[in-house]
Design a protein around this motif. Structure first.
Motif, PDB file in Angstrom:
ATOM      1  N   ASP A 171       0.691  -1.001  -0.066  1.00 30.12           N
ATOM      2  CA  ASP A 171      -0.005  -0.047  -0.059  1.00 30.12           C
ATOM      3  C   ASP A 171       0.949   1.364  -0.043  1.00 30.12           C
ATOM      4  OD1 ASP A 171      -1.997  -1.871   0.305  1.00 30.12           O
ATOM      5  OD2 ASP A 171      -2.784  -1.201   2.256  1.00 30.12           O
ATOM      6  N   VAL A 172       2.016   1.168   0.528  1.00 28.95           N
ATOM      7  CA  VAL A 172       2.837   2.221   0.792  1.00 28.95           C
ATOM      8  C   VAL A 172       4.197   1.765   0.484  1.00 28.95           C
ATOM      9  CG1 VAL A 172       4.054   4.065   2.314  1.00 28.95           C
ATOM     10  CG2 VAL A 172       1.690   3.429   2.574  1.00 28.95           C
ATOM     11  N   TRP A 173       4.920   2.437  -0.696  1.00 31.87           N
ATOM     12  CA  TRP A 173       6.214   1.901  -1.387  1.00 31.87           C
ATOM     13  C   TRP A 173       6.947   3.361  -1.509  1.00 31.87           C
ATOM     14  CZ3 TRP A 173       8.524  -2.569  -2.115  1.00 31.87           C
ATOM     15  CH2 TRP A 173       9.681  -2.463  -2.916  1.00 31.87           C
ATOM     16  N   GLY A 174       7.978   3.456  -0.706  1.00 31.33           N
ATOM     17  CA  GLY A 174       8.534   5.069  -0.967  1.00 31.33           C
ATOM     18  C   GLY A 174      10.113   4.967  -0.947  1.00 31.33           C
ATOM     19  N   VAL A 234       3.583  -1.796   4.142  1.00 38.33           N
ATOM     20  CA  VAL A 234       4.475  -0.390   3.907  1.00 38.33           C
ATOM     21  C   VAL A 234       6.033  -0.600   4.114  1.00 38.33           C
ATOM     22  CG1 VAL A 234       5.471   1.741   5.178  1.00 38.33           C
ATOM     23  CG2 VAL A 234       2.806   0.931   5.416  1.00 38.33           C
ATOM     24  N   TRP A 236       9.444   1.430   3.187  1.00 37.64           N
ATOM     25  CA  TRP A 236       9.901   3.330   3.107  1.00 37.64           C
ATOM     26  C   TRP A 236      11.409   3.155   3.519  1.00 37.64           C
ATOM     27  CZ3 TRP A 236       7.152   6.846   1.572  1.00 37.64           C
ATOM     28  CH2 TRP A 236       7.488   8.133   1.702  1.00 37.64           C
ATOM     29  N   LEU A 253       6.646  10.401   5.553  1.00 36.78           N
ATOM     30  CA  LEU A 253       5.738   9.189   5.387  1.00 36.78           C
ATOM     31  C   LEU A 253       4.470   9.529   6.063  1.00 36.78           C
ATOM     32  CD1 LEU A 253       5.511   6.071   4.930  1.00 36.78           C
ATOM     33  CD2 LEU A 253       6.631   5.867   7.258  1.00 36.78           C
ATOM     34  N   LYS A 256       1.493   9.445   3.487  1.00 36.63           N
ATOM     35  CA  LYS A 256       1.457   8.249   2.864  1.00 36.63           C
ATOM     36  C   LYS A 256       0.630   7.109   3.783  1.00 36.63           C
ATOM     37  CE  LYS A 256       3.746   9.425  -0.678  1.00 36.63           C
ATOM     38  NZ  LYS A 256       3.424   9.623  -2.040  1.00 36.63           N
ATOM     39  N   LEU A 257       0.762   7.329   5.084  1.00 38.91           N
ATOM     40  CA  LEU A 257      -0.174   6.602   5.993  1.00 38.91           C
ATOM     41  C   LEU A 257      -1.302   6.985   6.386  1.00 38.91           C
ATOM     42  CD1 LEU A 257       2.875   6.037   8.928  1.00 38.91           C
ATOM     43  CD2 LEU A 257       1.992   4.626   6.983  1.00 38.91           C
ATOM     44  N   TRP A 285       5.247  -3.449   8.504  1.00 38.13           N
ATOM     45  CA  TRP A 285       6.013  -2.213   7.752  1.00 38.13           C
ATOM     46  C   TRP A 285       7.551  -2.638   7.970  1.00 38.13           C
ATOM     47  CZ3 TRP A 285       9.419  -0.199  11.428  1.00 38.13           C
ATOM     48  CH2 TRP A 285       9.051  -0.299  12.660  1.00 38.13           C
TER      49      TRP A 285
END
Length: 1013
Positions: A171-174, A234, A236, A253, A256-257, A285
């Motif tokens: 869902d979150v890739w940074g 997640v 990051w 972040l 993004k969360l 995460w």
């Protein structure tokens, strides 16, 4: 498709479970995990077997051995599966025809690639799982194995969360670097890291990849993120080379969360750390801290919680900070050979082996050298001859810290770049005046063309030339392009960064003509100065400074005489002071003072401005003797040269008053503070921010002298003026609110103080961030307000028990020790309150341990006779009394009383508090008359200096009544006690702990609380 299918029967109750062995390349582990999970949910027994393909073993033999595996063999088909070794398509076609074709029913396959694979792979009848969703992929998988795809009846085991479908991103890739499709080997490290993290308890899942530069720590972490990313929600990536950069990137972040925060930097950072700790909204995460070579700078900011942390570092000291160390060595020889042959297909296995030996198996060097050798006509033998022969030292000068092979190989590559795309060498050299790692090229591209040297103007303003230079560097793995997923042919947009490895950075920086060095460093200095946000006191702009600070050293800004560059240095020092980055600020200030004294002269005007910023940072960590010497030099010189009413002189004098306060010379500080304030008012008026700062400093001097009523009025005026002149949420206005609430509390107005401080804590957390020193001060005062207030009139909207006095004091102390250090003045204030609270709530061991440490640290940090030492000893005496060491306690409190009287006078509240405690010890050891005389005198003095109903005065009156009873003067004792109890009821209320204790005739005591200076 060829070959008959052998069905995998669905498992029925009472029948043996069917087995499928999943055979896969390590690169495709995520697919293997997903496929295995889907099959296990259908009752199939799954065996995972990672494909190893040693080059020395014939492929036919390896496939024959594979047939020994249990059950049906399901192969995850990808280009990686067929490349391992590496092997050619011809080898694979021959082996598949010989081993698989005669008995295809033993094998099945799913394809997860669109790339070309050996033609004989058709014998595996692979079913395509690319370009589709998870449901259709599962249906095809089950169909290939002749398993039912009917919906399952949910069971507890089936409702567990399995691996994510590999084609779906977390869902979150940074900011994770692109996957290196040439990544090779390292399987034991992956296995150990994965098992360590999976077995770790919540909050302990931290692994550090450590090793020398160039061994591939960053590539290893990036491959881990890609390979195991399907198991996280997640992922990051953070550049952790500098604390300021780490904090900024972690704060990014927050949106993004999905965290509901404002734009304030501090609020986002606090929210992210809290969300990760709680595992809400995501508990799965992975945070990667890349390049964290200074553990002491960031270890306190490593998140805890249910997730996992991977750190890359050259520093093995991470093992001391709750992290499992995994050393990353150079490649094993077989890994080197496999990597070289994949990077340079024209080289034979013997060639690759010779090259690996010559380059000492160092991955970074293998990558760069094999890349250009593949494009070169040079043979490996000729290249090795060049290495052995060396390069003319006039061509390239490199650090002796690097392996000799690296030095020589890099000089060869650099010459190649010069011959092909000269602009790429200019770009590379320009980047070395930024810190190694991520290079913010947008700062360069935003500069006006007329401010650039002709040599660079074309490079920075011609997109075609720029892309040609960047792509040439990327081709030979000299730089990485990060931030946006741009293709090779796309231009570097304003928001992108180039990533330059520190080994390359150092080599290139040393290999530079002096003319280029002068031009390039000036360009980078100008770019950094142009990026200065200009307002270092504004928390909203701190991310900008956090981006700039790491590059100051490499741009050698301290050797610049440009006023804008020097102004940038001042603003960065100011930013570090307000953001609480004291240690980094002191290092920068120290280097600047040494450099500028040599560059500008001892008495240049900017030296005095630098001393002002530098002493602020030193003063913040309690180095008062050092700051006094610097401040006094500045005051004396500026008064002599410019006169007493010069603004620079007034600023230096205000700093000197702060030094005097830190040294315990409060009367001198007050006199100087009053004079500075009067001068500012005369020159600038009442509403200038400098006047208000001087007014604030006057209040600090008054508070340290125990003149609390006067302090309250001065702080009220300052607070209201700052709110009007600046803004209600300006850091200085929030600081004034803390001071005002402290003054209310010191006057015994606990309910008012708690109400103001509660609101102020919320706003400091939003504006400054949870771990900023100012926020810690606010939280500390809130905890003490609630402790002093008891339960009467306590507003219960802070139902979270972490906001209760005990947990809040513990939290503040823990964060103070992490962020500021155990000997920082604020940390010692927090420790003092925690010790007193622990003593009164039954944890006498913690109270004693803290108290002994506080006394020892004050004795080292402060001069003999300082009031803080006397106060700390007074607190220690109470602990000794509680553990039964009466004589020792009595001697210590009498010493503290004598020293405090000498330091601040008989009428100071601190002296009166010491006297109150001394009277109790006199009574306890049998000196009843001495105790009564002392409490009589203390009560009289307290009434005179603090007023009849101040809590300390009331305690002294109650203590005197107790001493009168001990002397059998019951009538007078009853009179004194009833009058005091009546005032207790009227002032604090009949349910307040102090009132209850007084009615129970529990002997009152006083806790020393050091104040900020």
């Amino acid at each position: 498709m060829s070959g008959a299918r052998k069905p995998v029967e669905p498992t029925e109750r009472g029948t043996a479970r069917q087995t499928v062995t999943i055979h896969y390349a390590g690169f495709n582990r995520a697919w293997a995990a997903w496929v295995g999970d889907r099959l296990e949910r259908r009752g199939v027994r799954v065996v995972h077997l990672r494909w190893e393909s040693p080059a020395e073993v014939p492929l036919v033999d390896l496939l024959r051995d594979l047939r020994l595996a249990e059950g049906r063999i399901l192969i995850i088909v990808s280009e990686w599966y067929f490349q391992l070794g590496p092997r050619t398509h011809e080898e694979w076609n021959e082996a598949l025809r010989e081993v698989v074709a005669p008995d295809p029913s033993r094998f099945a396959a799913v394809s997860v690639t669109t790339a070309t694979v050996p033609s004989a792979a058709a014998v595996l009848a692979p079913v395509d799982l690319t370009n589709m969703g998870a449901e259709e992929a599962e249906r095809r998988l089950l169909d290939r194995l002749d398993l039912s795809s009917a919906p399952l009846v949910p069971t507890a085991s089936q409702e567990r969360r399995g691996p994510r479908f590999p084609a779906s991103m977390p869902d979150v890739w940074g900011a994770v670097p692109r996957r290196n499709t040439r990544f090779t080997g390292r399987e034991p490290l992956f296995n150990e890291a994965y098992s360590t993290l999976q077995r770790a308890d919540p909050g302990a899942g931290v692994v550090t990849f450590h090793g020398m530069s160039g061994v591939g720590k960053t590539q290893l972490a990036a491959e881990y993120a890609h390979r195991f990313g399907s198991e996280y929600d997640v992922v990051w990536w953070v550049n952790a080379e500098k604390r300021v950069t780490y904090r900024r990137q972690l704060a990014e972040l927050a949106p993004k969360l999905g965290l509901q925060t404002g734009q304030e930097y501090g609020e986002r950072l606090r929210a992210v750390r809290d969300a990760l700790r709680r595992g809400d909204p995501y508990s799965r995460w992975l945070l990667v801290l890349d390049g964290a070579d200074e553990p002491d700078q960031i270890w306190d900011l490593v998140p805890t919680g249910p997730g996992h942390v991977i750190i890359t570092s050259r520093n093995p000291e991470w093992g001391e900070h709750n992290s499992r160390l995994l050393e990353v060595p150079v490649y094993a020889r077989d890994e080197s050979v496999a990597f070289i042959r994949r990077r340079a297909p024209r080289l034979t296995e013997p060639d690759a082996d010779q090259l690996a030996e010559a380059l000492e198996d160092l991955p970074l060097l293998l990558d760069q050298t094999a890349g250009w050798l593949n494009d070169s006509d040079l043979s490996v033998r000729e290249y090795i001859a060049l290495l052995e022969g060396g390069i003319d030292s006039d061509v390239v000068k490199v650090s002796a810290d690097f392996p000799l092979a690296f030095q020589t190989a890099w000089s060869i590559l650099l010459n190649k770049l010069r011959e092909t795309v000269p602009a790429s060498v200019d770009l590379l050299r320009l980047c070395t005046f930024f810190a190694p790692g991520f290079i913010p090229v947008r700062l360069l591209k935003e500069m006006p063309a007329d401010e650039l040297p002709e040599q660079l103007a074309g490079l920075l303003n011609d997109p075609l030339l720029w892309n040609k230079a960047v792509n040439q560097l990327r081709t030979y793995s000299v730089v990485r392009l990060e931030s946006h997923e741009a293709s090779v042919d796309e231009s570097v947009s304003g928001g992108e960064s180039l990533y330059l490895h520190r080994m390359v950075h150092q080599i290139v920086h040393k290999d530079m003509p002096d003319s280029d060095r002068r031009e390039f460093v000036d360009v980078v200095r100008s770019a950094l100065a142009a990026a200065d946000p200009r307002r270092p006191t504004d928390p909203d702009l701190w991310p900008g400074y956090a981006e700039i600070v790491p590059h100051l050293k490499y741009a050698d800004v301290l050797k610049s005489t440009d006023r804008q560059v020097q102004r940038l240095v001042f603003n960065c020092l100011r930013y570090m002071y307000f953001s609480g980055e004291y240690r980094a600020g002191i290092k920068l200030g120290e280097r600047a003072l040494e450099s500028w004294r040599s560059l500008l002269g001892e008495t240049h005007p900017r030296i005095w401005e630098l001393i002002y910023h530098y002493t602020n940072l030193l003063r913040a960590v309690g180095d008062y003797a050092r700051t006094e010497a610097l401040s006094r030099t500045a005051v004396d010189y500026l008064r002599e040269e410019r006169g007493p009413h010069d603004l620079e002189h007034l600023r230096a004098a205000a700093g000197l008053a702060g030094d005097l306060r830190g040294l315990g010379r409060y009367e001198e500080a007050l006199e100087l503070s009053q004079w500075v304030l009067a001068a500012y008012r005369e020159l600038l008026g009442d509403q200038d921010s400098r006047t208000l700062n001087a007014q604030n400093n006057l209040a600090v001097s008054l508070r340290l002298l125990g003149r609390y009523e006067e302090t309250l009025e001065v702080e009220r005026q300052t607070m209201e003026a700052r709110r009007q002149l600046l803004r209600p949420r300006h850091p200085w206005a929030l600081s004034s609110e803390i001071a005002y609430a402290v003054d209310l509390r010191l006057l015994g107005r606990y309910a008012e103080a708690e109400s103001i401080q509660r609101k102020n804590v919320r706003e400091n957390r939003i504006v400054m961030g949870r771990d900023n020193p100012q926020t810690l001060r606010a939280e500390h005062n809130l905890a003490v307000c609630r402790y002093r207030l008891g339960d009467r009139d306590r507003t219960r909207d802070h139902a979270d028990e972490r906001e209760e006095p005990g947990p809040l004091l513990s939290s503040v102390l823990e964060r103070g020790e992490r962020v500021l250090g155990e000997t920082h003045p604020l940390t010692l204030i927090f420790a003092t309150s925690q010790s007193c609270y622990a003593r009164e709530h039954g944890d006498i061991d913690q109270a004693r341990e803290l108290s002994e440490a506080i006394v020892a640290r004050y004795e080292v940090m402060l001069a003999a006779g300082h009031p803080f030492i006397a106060g700390a000893r007074a607190n220690q005496a109470l602990i000794l009394r509680n553990v039964g060491e009466r004589e020792h306690s009595h001697a210590l409190i009498e010493q503290a009383l004598s020293e405090m009287t000498e330091a601040v006078g008989r009428d100071h509240p601190w002296t009166l508090g010491c006297a109150l405690n001394a009277s109790a010890l006199r009574n306890l050891v049998g000196d009843v008359e001495g105790a009564a005389d002392l409490t009589k005198d203390t009560a009289a003095r307290a009434i005179e200096s603090l007023g009849r109903t101040h809590p300390l005065t009331l305690s002294a009156r109650i203590a005197h009544a107790a001493d009168l009873r001990a002397l059998r003067d019951r009538r007078q004792a009853e009179k004194v006690e009833q009058e005091a109890l009546s005032d207790f009821d009227a002032t604090l209320g009949n349910r307040h702990p102090h009132t209850v204790s007084a009615r129970a005739r529990t002997r009152p005591h006083w806790d020393f609380e050091p104040q900020i200076t």
